[in-house]
Design a protein around this motif. Structure first.
Motif, PDB file in Angstrom:
ATOM      1  N   UNK A  36     -24.077 -15.331  -4.901  1.00 24.99           N
ATOM      2  CA  UNK A  36     -24.517 -15.161  -3.522  1.00 24.99           C
ATOM      3  C   UNK A  36     -23.377 -14.909  -2.563  1.00 24.99           C
ATOM      4  N   UNK A  37     -22.224 -14.534  -3.082  1.00 28.24           N
ATOM      5  CA  UNK A  37     -21.054 -14.266  -2.250  1.00 28.24           C
ATOM      6  C   UNK A  37     -20.981 -12.776  -1.928  1.00 28.24           C
ATOM      7  N   UNK A  38     -19.974 -12.383  -1.181  1.00 31.95           N
ATOM      8  CA  UNK A  38     -19.693 -10.974  -0.901  1.00 31.95           C
ATOM      9  C   UNK A  38     -18.303 -10.651  -1.419  1.00 31.95           C
ATOM     10  N   UNK A  39     -18.190  -9.573  -2.170  1.00 30.82           N
ATOM     11  CA  UNK A  39     -16.891  -9.102  -2.643  1.00 30.82           C
ATOM     12  C   UNK A  39     -16.440  -7.983  -1.709  1.00 30.82           C
ATOM     13  N   UNK A  40     -15.330  -8.208  -1.047  1.00 27.86           N
ATOM     14  CA  UNK A  40     -14.816  -7.252  -0.057  1.00 27.86           C
ATOM     15  C   UNK A  40     -13.629  -6.486  -0.635  1.00 27.86           C
ATOM     16  N   UNK A  41     -13.781  -5.184  -0.731  1.00 31.07           N
ATOM     17  CA  UNK A  41     -12.667  -4.359  -1.198  1.00 31.07           C
ATOM     18  C   UNK A  41     -11.558  -4.355  -0.154  1.00 31.07           C
ATOM     19  N   UNK A  42     -10.336  -4.592  -0.601  1.00 36.68           N
ATOM     20  CA  UNK A  42      -9.171  -4.594   0.277  1.00 36.68           C
ATOM     21  C   UNK A  42      -8.297  -3.401  -0.095  1.00 36.68           C
ATOM     22  N   UNK A  43      -7.890  -2.643   0.908  1.00 37.00           N
ATOM     23  CA  UNK A  43      -6.991  -1.516   0.694  1.00 37.00           C
ATOM     24  C   UNK A  43      -5.699  -1.769   1.474  1.00 37.00           C
ATOM     25  N   UNK A  44      -4.875  -0.762   1.551  1.00 38.80           N
ATOM     26  CA  UNK A  44      -3.633  -0.911   2.312  1.00 38.80           C
ATOM     27  C   UNK A  44      -2.433  -1.289   1.475  1.00 38.80           C
ATOM     28  N   UNK A  45      -2.622  -1.313   0.149  1.00 38.78           N
ATOM     29  CA  UNK A  45      -1.494  -1.596  -0.739  1.00 38.78           C
ATOM     30  C   UNK A  45      -1.669  -0.772  -2.011  1.00 38.78           C
ATOM     31  N   UNK A  46      -0.624  -0.092  -2.415  1.00 39.49           N
ATOM     32  CA  UNK A  46      -0.667   0.735  -3.622  1.00 39.49           C
ATOM     33  C   UNK A  46      -0.464  -0.158  -4.840  1.00 39.49           C
ATOM     34  N   UNK A  72      -3.326 -12.377  -4.689  1.00 44.34           N
ATOM     35  CA  UNK A  72      -2.603 -12.970  -3.559  1.00 44.34           C
ATOM     36  C   UNK A  72      -2.315 -11.933  -2.474  1.00 44.34           C
ATOM     37  N   UNK A  73      -1.960 -10.727  -2.871  1.00 44.17           N
ATOM     38  CA  UNK A  73      -1.708  -9.665  -1.891  1.00 44.17           C
ATOM     39  C   UNK A  73      -2.997  -9.360  -1.123  1.00 44.17           C
ATOM     40  N   UNK A  74      -4.114  -9.270  -1.848  1.00 46.11           N
ATOM     41  CA  UNK A  74      -5.398  -9.014  -1.200  1.00 46.11           C
ATOM     42  C   UNK A  74      -5.782 -10.109  -0.233  1.00 46.11           C
ATOM     43  N   UNK A  75      -5.522 -11.348  -0.606  1.00 46.30           N
ATOM     44  CA  UNK A  75      -5.834 -12.478   0.280  1.00 46.30           C
ATOM     45  C   UNK A  75      -4.966 -12.440   1.536  1.00 46.30           C
ATOM     46  N   UNK A  82     -10.485 -16.820  -0.326  1.00 52.35           N
ATOM     47  CA  UNK A  82     -10.955 -16.518  -1.674  1.00 52.35           C
ATOM     48  C   UNK A  82     -10.446 -15.142  -2.067  1.00 52.35           C
ATOM     49  N   UNK A  83      -9.905 -15.043  -3.262  1.00 54.98           N
ATOM     50  CA  UNK A  83      -9.415 -13.752  -3.721  1.00 54.98           C
ATOM     51  C   UNK A  83      -9.642 -13.576  -5.202  1.00 54.98           C
ATOM     52  N   UNK A  84      -9.782 -12.324  -5.609  1.00 56.26           N
ATOM     53  CA  UNK A  84      -9.881 -12.029  -7.027  1.00 56.26           C
ATOM     54  C   UNK A  84      -9.219 -10.699  -7.307  1.00 56.26           C
ATOM     55  N   UNK A 108      -9.945 -15.555 -10.248  1.00 51.81           N
ATOM     56  CA  UNK A 108     -10.584 -16.017  -9.005  1.00 51.81           C
ATOM     57  C   UNK A 108      -9.716 -17.130  -8.435  1.00 51.81           C
ATOM     58  N   UNK A 109      -9.242 -16.948  -7.209  1.00 50.91           N
ATOM     59  CA  UNK A 109      -8.400 -17.953  -6.547  1.00 50.91           C
ATOM     60  C   UNK A 109      -9.134 -18.497  -5.334  1.00 50.91           C
ATOM     61  N   UNK A 110      -9.248 -19.815  -5.270  1.00 48.16           N
ATOM     62  CA  UNK A 110      -9.928 -20.506  -4.176  1.00 48.16           C
ATOM     63  C   UNK A 110      -8.910 -21.447  -3.535  1.00 48.16           C
TER      64      UNK A 110
END
Length: 286
Positions: A36-46, A72-75, A82-84, A108-110
């Protein structure tokens, strides 16, 4: 993990997923449906800066360390707690070493709960190479490896030549790239290989999805003592008795489930068989 599934508190939470290869389309639906979570795509890093499968940039550290670094970069970029991230590796099938093999981890990092949980999956990879100057041979190779649904990579001469063309997904551009690479080649030969980046290789996407399913199952398995997610297999206890002589063997008698946050451990007897085959017994086969 029958009897251990329960809510772990991720409904309506958002997890950052750093990717530039479309992994959110594979991972997101699995985790969103399960948690029931949302996975958010993160950009801005190659993310290619952390290593490439085409060998221009070697991966620093282990597979799981690379996944952790990406998460960790995405977070950091998203400001989420929360990051994965996923990371794949390729080699030969471990039992007989004859087939290309893909192992995927999904971390998965919480930071709120100060925990880290990793899902795993593996399976036969769709990866091959050929070195040739003959277009007919090259086109036969690419058909065998399911081009154009699985994209191709081309470079002149050798596996580490920096003059690389990636993401080839149409016959016209593949032939044009082949002719150009052959013209650049000192030997008149071109190296073709399947592109194993996630968006370019549907077979790898299936393994990534399996890793997401494994992670979802782990996250839904709560510790019976403290309630933390990730209560899962941590060890196996040997001692299954031989069906012939009755001596304990090195075969698994019980699985040990453990918590990632507290000392809780549970021993669960294996139920798939009650005795070990004599061929696996050190007493019968010293």
């Amino acid at each position: 993990m029958n009897g251990l599934m329960r809510s772990v508190g991720y409904r309506d939470r958002t997890a950052a997923l750093l990717t530039q290869h479309g992994k959110e389309q594979v991972i997101g639906p699995v985790l969103e449906a399960a948690l029931g979570c949302r996975v958010q795509r993160v950009s801005g890093y190659d993310t290619d800066r952390l290593g490439t499968f085409t060998r221009e940039i070697p991966r620093a550290g282990s597979q799981i360390e690379a996944a952790r670094r990406k998460a960790r970069i995405g977070m950091t970029l998203s400001g989420l707690s929360l990051g994965l991230a996923s990371e794949g590796s390729f080699g030969l099938e471990p039992m007989i070493g004859m087939f290309p093999w893909n192992v995927e981890c999904l971390i998965w990092i919480d930071d709120d709960r100060v925990l880290e949980i990793v899902g795993w999956a593996q399976g036969e990879a769709h990866f091959g190479q050929v070195l040739t100057g003959d277009w007919a041979k090259a086109s036969t190779f690419t058909r065998r490896w399911r081009f154009p649904s699985h994209q191709m990579v081309i470079r002149p001469d050798a596996a580490n030549d920096p003059r690389i063309r990636k993401g080839l997904a149409a016959w016209a551009e593949l032939e044009s790239a082949f002719v150009s690479a052959r013209r650049e080649s000192a030997t008149g030969r071109v190296l073709l290989e399947t592109d194993v980046r996630a968006h370019a290789n549907p077979t790898r996407q299936h393994v990534i999805r399996a890793a997401a399913e494994n992670l979802a199952a782990r996250l839904q398995s709560a510790c019976p003592a403290c309630g933390a997610p990730g209560f899962w297999l941590v060890d196996r206890a040997p001692g299954l008795r031989c069906s012939d002589c009755g001596a304990p063997t090195r075969e698994t008698l019980a699985e040990i489930l453990g918590c990632v946050k507290c000392p809780q451990r549970i021993s669960r007897p294996c139920t798939d068989r009650s005795e070990a085959d004599p061929s696996r017994c050190d007493s019968c086969n010293p």
